[in-house]
Design a protein around this motif. Structure first.
Motif, mmCIF file in Angstrom:
data_model
loop_
_atom_site.group_PDB
_atom_site.id
_atom_site.type_symbol
_atom_site.label_atom_id
_atom_site.label_comp_id
_atom_site.label_asym_id
_atom_site.label_seq_id
_atom_site.Cartn_x
_atom_site.Cartn_y
_atom_site.Cartn_z
ATOM 1 N N SER A 90 -81.721 66.456 94.038
ATOM 2 C CA SER A 90 -81.338 66.163 92.367
ATOM 3 C C SER A 90 -80.615 65.638 91.902
ATOM 4 N N THR A 91 -80.581 64.800 90.843
ATOM 5 C CA THR A 91 -80.118 63.944 90.426
ATOM 6 C C THR A 91 -78.277 65.533 89.735
ATOM 7 N N GLN A 114 -87.501 62.982 91.971
ATOM 8 C CA GLN A 114 -86.314 64.082 91.938
ATOM 9 C C GLN A 114 -87.354 64.897 93.616
ATOM 10 N N ARG A 118 -84.054 70.320 89.903
ATOM 11 C CA ARG A 118 -83.929 72.070 89.490
ATOM 12 C C ARG A 118 -83.815 72.140 88.787
ATOM 13 N N ARG A 120 -83.451 76.365 86.106
ATOM 14 C CA ARG A 120 -82.301 77.457 86.200
ATOM 15 C C ARG A 120 -83.337 78.520 87.856
ATOM 16 N N ARG A 123 -85.389 77.660 89.803
ATOM 17 C CA ARG A 123 -86.670 77.563 90.044
ATOM 18 C C ARG A 123 -86.702 75.762 90.493
ATOM 19 N N TYR A 126 -90.431 69.695 88.667
ATOM 20 C CA TYR A 126 -91.536 68.625 88.944
ATOM 21 C C TYR A 126 -90.660 67.695 88.546
ATOM 22 N N LYS A 185 -94.114 72.537 77.820
ATOM 23 C CA LYS A 185 -92.674 72.052 77.429
ATOM 24 C C LYS A 185 -92.638 70.315 78.462
ATOM 25 N N ASN A 210 -90.281 64.598 80.630
ATOM 26 C CA ASN A 210 -91.750 63.970 80.893
ATOM 27 C C ASN A 210 -91.833 62.658 79.793
HETATM 28 C C1 BT5 Z 1 -85.200 73.662 82.898
HETATM 29 O O1 BT5 Z 1 -84.949 75.204 83.750
HETATM 30 O O2 BT5 Z 1 -86.016 73.639 82.319
HETATM 31 C C2 BT5 Z 1 -84.247 72.796 83.033
HETATM 32 C C3 BT5 Z 1 -84.912 71.706 83.852
HETATM 33 C C4 BT5 Z 1 -83.341 70.215 84.410
HETATM 34 C C5 BT5 Z 1 -84.733 69.983 84.950
HETATM 35 C C6 BT5 Z 1 -83.355 68.174 85.418
HETATM 36 S S1 BT5 Z 1 -84.234 67.077 85.952
HETATM 37 C C7 BT5 Z 1 -83.036 65.986 86.027
HETATM 38 C C8 BT5 Z 1 -81.552 66.874 86.961
HETATM 39 N N1 BT5 Z 1 -81.337 67.506 88.013
HETATM 40 C C9 BT5 Z 1 -82.224 68.537 88.207
HETATM 41 O O3 BT5 Z 1 -82.111 69.079 89.610
HETATM 42 N N2 BT5 Z 1 -81.879 68.978 87.380
HETATM 43 C C10 BT5 Z 1 -81.954 68.830 86.126
HETATM 44 P P1 BT5 Z 1 -86.019 76.460 83.650
HETATM 45 O O4 BT5 Z 1 -86.196 77.002 81.676
HETATM 46 O O5 BT5 Z 1 -86.268 77.264 84.723
HETATM 47 O O6 BT5 Z 1 -88.030 75.928 84.200
HETATM 48 C C11 BT5 Z 1 -88.258 75.738 84.834
HETATM 49 C C12 BT5 Z 1 -89.266 75.956 84.729
HETATM 50 O O7 BT5 Z 1 -90.492 75.179 83.964
HETATM 51 C C13 BT5 Z 1 -90.904 76.214 86.306
HETATM 52 O O8 BT5 Z 1 -90.326 77.138 86.580
HETATM 53 C C14 BT5 Z 1 -92.302 75.431 85.742
HETATM 54 O O9 BT5 Z 1 -92.331 76.923 85.284
HETATM 55 C C15 BT5 Z 1 -91.597 74.644 84.741
HETATM 56 N N3 BT5 Z 1 -91.750 73.147 84.857
HETATM 57 C C16 BT5 Z 1 -91.061 72.695 86.095
HETATM 58 N N4 BT5 Z 1 -91.503 71.775 85.678
HETATM 59 C C17 BT5 Z 1 -91.678 70.559 85.201
HETATM 60 C C18 BT5 Z 1 -91.946 69.351 84.907
HETATM 61 N N5 BT5 Z 1 -91.971 69.072 84.461
HETATM 62 N N6 BT5 Z 1 -92.864 69.943 82.973
HETATM 63 C C19 BT5 Z 1 -92.929 70.978 82.434
HETATM 64 N N7 BT5 Z 1 -92.225 72.134 82.820
HETATM 65 C C20 BT5 Z 1 -91.850 71.925 84.437
#
Ligand code: BT5
Length: 326
Positions: A90-91, A114, A118, A120, A123, A126, A185, A210
């Motif tokens: 994870s970055t 990655q 991660r 929030r 969760r 992808y 999203k 994305n």
């Molecule tokens: C987020 O959490 O939306 C925060 C995501 C942050 C990702 C970045 S990538 C660079 C940095 N390094 C990390 O490890 N993380 C950050 P949340 O609101 O909890 O939404 C998570 C939910 O979004 C998941 O449970 C899925 O339902 C959905 N999800 C997962 N991957 C997705 C994707 N690529 N595109 C759209 N929805 C996704």
């Protein structure tokens, strides 16, 4: 040295530059130039080598390589130091680790993929190879720790500006950390902080965008809820250009927040919000309720009008109820 060679080739794009001239300009041997060219080719740069005419850069690889970012970015603070990975867990994890070890403000961590991205509340996110921007930015603001949640809103405004400006996609912000298009999203933001009682050590803003993910490449559970810029536009987008534009907008807003506070940013957030004015279901810490989202306050908290009066939501999940059609 490789960056300097690339700069020379870029300055004379479309032309050939002899090994001798490169060696002279950079004060190295021709053998050293040849070795660097081989390494650049291995990294994916398409370089034409002609025995008499020399070298010409035909195409840079579609990778978020530091040399490519540095050649295009117009920021002063963000991206001064770039940590690049082809694979990482994870970055945000890496950014937190190097920030704790003293990495400077403005350091960014990018990865092509990655395997434990991660979101929030534990969760997942992808993050497939070469098709998104998986980016974390380290900030060391002199704000009080209470101001930190507003950095998520700041980042959401910066990314929205960049996507709207560069890609002409009218995306909107769902409180607090999602950017959506047509209900799906496109971007997620994860802000994490290390702080003392009254001072921030560092903030890491993690952004997942994305960019060039095909619909069928999303896992089944995301098929109906996720989208990408290439799906929306029907063509791929340059990740480097978008990354550089995001950094530029982020830096501009960050400097604005330091100089004049967050109020202008919160106003711009309101403009892009798709949450305000909607009926929302809120799942907060130890509570669950429904109401109409009416505004955000000066702390960036969501204000929801319910049958039991106005509720302030500082953290939690909010889902927007689809409008009833009669
Ligand atoms: C987020 O959490 O939306 C925060 C995501 C942050 C990702 C970045 S990538 C660079 C940095 N390094 C990390 O490890 N993380 C950050 P949340 O609101 O909890 O939404 C998570 C939910 O979004 C998941 O449970 C899925 O339902 C959905 N999800 C997962 N991957 C997705 C994707 N690529 N595109 C759209 N929805 C996704």
């Amino acid at each position: 040295m490789r960056t300097r060679i690339l700069n020379l080739l870029r300055q004379r794009s479309g032309e050939y530059l002899s090994g001798e001239e490169i060696a002279r300009q950079l004060d190295v041997s021709r053998t050293a130039v040849w070795k660097h060219m081989q390494e650049l080719k291995q990294e994916g740069y398409a370089i034409d080598a002609h025995s008499r005419r020399g070298y010409s850069l035909r195409q840079a690889p579609d990778l978020l390589l530091p040399a490519e970012i540095q050649a295009a970015v117009k920021t002063k603070i963000l991206g001064r130091d770039i940590r690049y990975f082809t694979h990482i867990d994870s970055t945000n994890n890496e950014a937190k680790k190097i920030a704790a070890a003293g990495a400077a403000e403005g350091t960014i961590v990018v990865s092509e993929s990655q395997n434990s991205g991660r979101g929030r509340l534990s969760r997942g996110w992808y993050s497939p190879e070469h098709s998104g921007i998986w980016l974390s930015v380290i900030l060391r603001p002199a704000f009080s720790p209470q101001e930190a949640p507003k950095c998520t809103l700041l980042a959401a405004v910066a990314i929205t500006r960049a996507i709207r400006g560069l890609c002409k996609v009218d995306c909107g912000i769902k409180w607090p950390n999602d950017i959506l298009y047509d209900g799906k999203k496109l971007v997620g933001i994860l802000t994490e902080m290390s702080a003392e009682m009254d001072a921030i050590n560092h903030i890491v803003i993690g952004m997942g965008i994305n960019v060039n993910i095909a619909q069928q490449d999303f896992p089944v559970e995301l098929q109906d809820i996720a989208t990408s810029l290439s799906i929306i536009l029907g063509q791929p987008i340059s990740r480097i250009d978008l990354l550089c534009e995001i950094l530029l907008q982020l830096e501009e807003l960050y400097i604005q927040a330091i100089d004049t506070g967050f109020s202008g940013i919160l106003n711009e957030w309101r403009k892009y919000s798709i949450t305000i004015g909607q009926t929302v279901d809120v799942i907060g810490v130890n509570r669950k309720f429904t109401g109409i989202a009416v505004d955000i306050d000066e702390d960036g908290a969501l204000l929801v009008e319910t049958d039991n009066g106005r509720q302030k939501v500082i953290a939690g999940d909010v889902s927007i109820r689809p409008k009833k059609t009669s």
